[in-house]
Write a protein that holds these residues in place. Sequence first.
Motif, PDB file in Angstrom:
ATOM      1  N   GLU A   1      -5.892   3.757  -7.269  1.00 31.90           N
ATOM      2  CA  GLU A   1      -6.308   2.383  -7.563  1.00 31.90           C
ATOM      3  C   GLU A   1      -5.589   1.331  -6.717  1.00 31.90           C
ATOM      4  OE1 GLU A   1      -5.823   4.600  -9.994  1.00 31.90           O
ATOM      5  OE2 GLU A   1      -7.859   4.784 -10.807  1.00 31.90           O
TER       6      GLU A   1
ATOM      7  N   THR B   1      -7.707  -1.386  -4.701  1.00 30.87           N
ATOM      8  CA  THR B   1      -7.566  -2.821  -4.959  1.00 30.87           C
ATOM      9  C   THR B   1      -7.389  -3.587  -3.650  1.00 30.87           C
ATOM     10  OG1 THR B   1      -6.613  -2.410  -7.136  1.00 30.87           O
ATOM     11  CG2 THR B   1      -6.185  -4.567  -6.142  1.00 30.87           C
TER      12      THR B   1
ATOM     13  N   HIS C   1     -10.092  -6.248  -2.130  1.00 34.65           N
ATOM     14  CA  HIS C   1      -9.654  -7.617  -1.887  1.00 34.65           C
ATOM     15  C   HIS C   1     -10.063  -8.060  -0.482  1.00 34.65           C
ATOM     16  CE1 HIS C   1      -6.699 -10.658  -0.482  1.00 34.65           C
ATOM     17  NE2 HIS C   1      -6.907 -11.164  -1.702  1.00 34.65           N
TER      18      HIS C   1
ATOM     19  N   SER D   1     -14.553  -3.331  -8.540  1.00 35.96           N
ATOM     20  CA  SER D   1     -13.438  -4.028  -9.207  1.00 35.96           C
ATOM     21  C   SER D   1     -13.543  -3.851 -10.715  1.00 35.96           C
ATOM     22  CB  SER D   1     -13.438  -5.512  -8.844  1.00 35.96           C
ATOM     23  OG  SER D   1     -13.229  -5.696  -7.452  1.00 35.96           O
TER      24      SER D   1
ATOM     25  N   ILE E   1     -12.045  -0.547 -11.715  1.00 37.04           N
ATOM     26  CA  ILE E   1     -10.580  -0.587 -11.810  1.00 37.04           C
ATOM     27  C   ILE E   1     -10.148  -1.268 -13.109  1.00 37.04           C
ATOM     28  CG2 ILE E   1      -8.483  -1.526 -10.757  1.00 37.04           C
ATOM     29  CD1 ILE E   1      -9.856  -1.192  -8.037  1.00 37.04           C
TER      30      ILE E   1
END
Length: 785
Positions: free
Chosen positions: A472, A476, A480, A502, A505
């Motif tokens: 993760e 991430t 981003h 997203s 997650i």
Amino acid sequence: MTAVTTTTFKGQRTNRLPAEVTSFIGRRHEVAEVKRLLAASRTVTLTGVGGVGKTRLALRVAQKLRRAFRDGVWLAELATLHQPGLLAETVVEALQIRGHTAPPIDVLTGHLHDKHALLILDNCEHLVHECAVLAETLLRAAPDLRILATSRQALGIPSEQAMPVPPLHLPDGHTPRPSLATLAQTDAVRLFTERARAVLPTFALTEDNREVIARIVRRLDGLPLGIELAAVRLRALSAQQLLDRLDDRFRLLNAGSRAELPRHQTLRALIDWSYALCSDEERLLWERASAFAGGLDLEAAETICSGRGIDRHDIVHLVIGLVDKSVLIREDHPCGLRYRMLDTLSAYGRERLAASGQQDWLRERHAGYYRDLAARARADLFGPRQVHWLTRLHLEHANLRTALEQSYTGPDGARAGLTMATDLLYHWTTSYYPAEGRRWLQQGLAACDVPDDVRACALWAGGWLAIIQADEPAATTMLHDSRRAGERLHDQHVLGYVALFSGMIAMKEGRTAEAITLYEQALARHQAFGDPGGTALSLIRLTLAYSHAGDTPSAVAAGERCLALCESHHESWHRAYAMMALGIQAWRQGDLCRATDLQHKALTVTRSLGDYLGIGITVEVLAWIAATQRRHQRAARLLGILQTVWASAGAPLSGYGHLAGHHDACEQNTRQALGEDAYSAAVRRGARMPLDEALAYILQEEPLTGRGKGRQRLDRLTRRESEIAHLVARGLTNKEIAACLVISQRTAEGHIEHILTKLGFSSRSQIAAWAGEQARTQDRPAAGR
């Protein structure tokens, strides 16, 4: 017919066959099939690549049939004959005919016209036309004559049955590790072991060297000649040293028995002989086909291999020629006909290609074709051809890998490779290649830093693969960066996928409300953009999230919307996941029958695609259902099967981490109900099951049943073998069985060979008769009922 007076040596035996000086390994099925063909046809030609063992097979069959031919079994060896005009004379000499003065062909027809005999014409490939004419002439003159020929190319006469001789059966490199005893009985390993002992009496197959030996025989394609030449090298090399040097196999395997013909003494000489038999254009196609990895189809051959000496319209005829000469091997697959070249022949072709100076040109054509294939598959993936595309990409995996390597170093730069790696996203996620897909994306992202749409899409694709691998933090970061690029480009497509992943997650981290918001944003963007794939993924995740939050109406509504969308497009893969998600909701509601039915339907699809992630999550739910039903033995076995599945997928509950609590509860409750010893034993049984057998068990595919000795025999078959025995009894060919079960034809053939071994049979007809009897026995009521 002209009467011809001939004599033979008095007291001469009528079976002039050489004695076997080394053991004959395997080939029981092939021996039985040749005998069957000879009973039905007057000419049988054993075809196959050089070194595959055609002559040994013909001689073994002849030895077994020698009593069936009252006038003898005769061998005419033609390998050293280079003057076609002497063919008939050579056969006259082989038949030990003496004292003739007439033309040789008249001598043969006069001698054989009333004979019940078997004539072996060995190594006909350089005299195919002459052998065909001779065979046809003799068969017309001698009604009781049978001819068994060996050739790299069929003779092409009306009475002929051609039988391709395959390489020896190899250890499967894709299934879980077999026992040492099972490996030792694999024909290619048996041959290597026995020949190794002949030069090194202390040699043995052990746990320490088993993987090395298996890799050696696979690298040599199961070719008996290559295996025998390699085994001799153990006089001076260890098995590992031998394996390390097989990349240069033509130099390493350069001396065999001095008693053999020169072309059988080295691997290179053997392949040189095949190469010399080809036309100039066939040699060009051989060289160019060697650039493919794992096989090719006709479309790829026409597109990539044409030009510079080969017209596109001639490719089909050249392919036919190379198949006839046993250079290319025809293989039937559910998604179409393909051609494969043994690695030994491919390595030879690559040497020739490099020497021709056309290697770079061909590599770029190859890469361009497969980049286009990946793009076409991605554009056509959400629809009725989805299974076709995913199956085809799986078959083309080695070619895709080769094309990616070339794309990252070719004239178009890293951008071309990055685009291709992104286009293959569903290939990475529906197979067992997520780690490899992520590496290709990372390689491209490192080399291509322009903040455009290609990079933005590659970032969210990499993020999805990282989530599947339970990484993760990396996901991430990539999401981003993808969001920033999408916002800068005002790209709703990119932003929709960033929101979707997203949300995954957030779901894993327990932020369910936030995940639902993100999924709803993703859904809105994908619907606005007109992306049905993104829409379906968003609806699947909303189903899971609403269910987790206890919002049953919303969960069911989202799932039903997804099913309707998939059905309107005749789409399978997303539909399977939607059924899985709805099945979880049904389990939560206590509707265990519907939950089981939905998981079984989902598993049928993911199983057909080899989608380990999809298989894993459905088996998880089925384990929870079994525990809820207090079927604790079944639940424990399913948990054992999951150990194998999740190891193949790359991470437990990949992408579904929010469900880990259910797994833990299932494990705890099952362990408590069974006790530690019984629980551990059941888990071990599940973990040891081959995946095919495990999935059949999960789907309740029970084997045939019978009584008495038949039942005992049947119990020795795996569920997949029992299933195949049923299909043999129905009259299906190996090709049809493979298509029915969505496996390769070679895998089907391997299963049938195992069935023959276990049941002690020698033909498919025996399997069919036996399986039919078991079915009839099952249908009859037992005595006293």
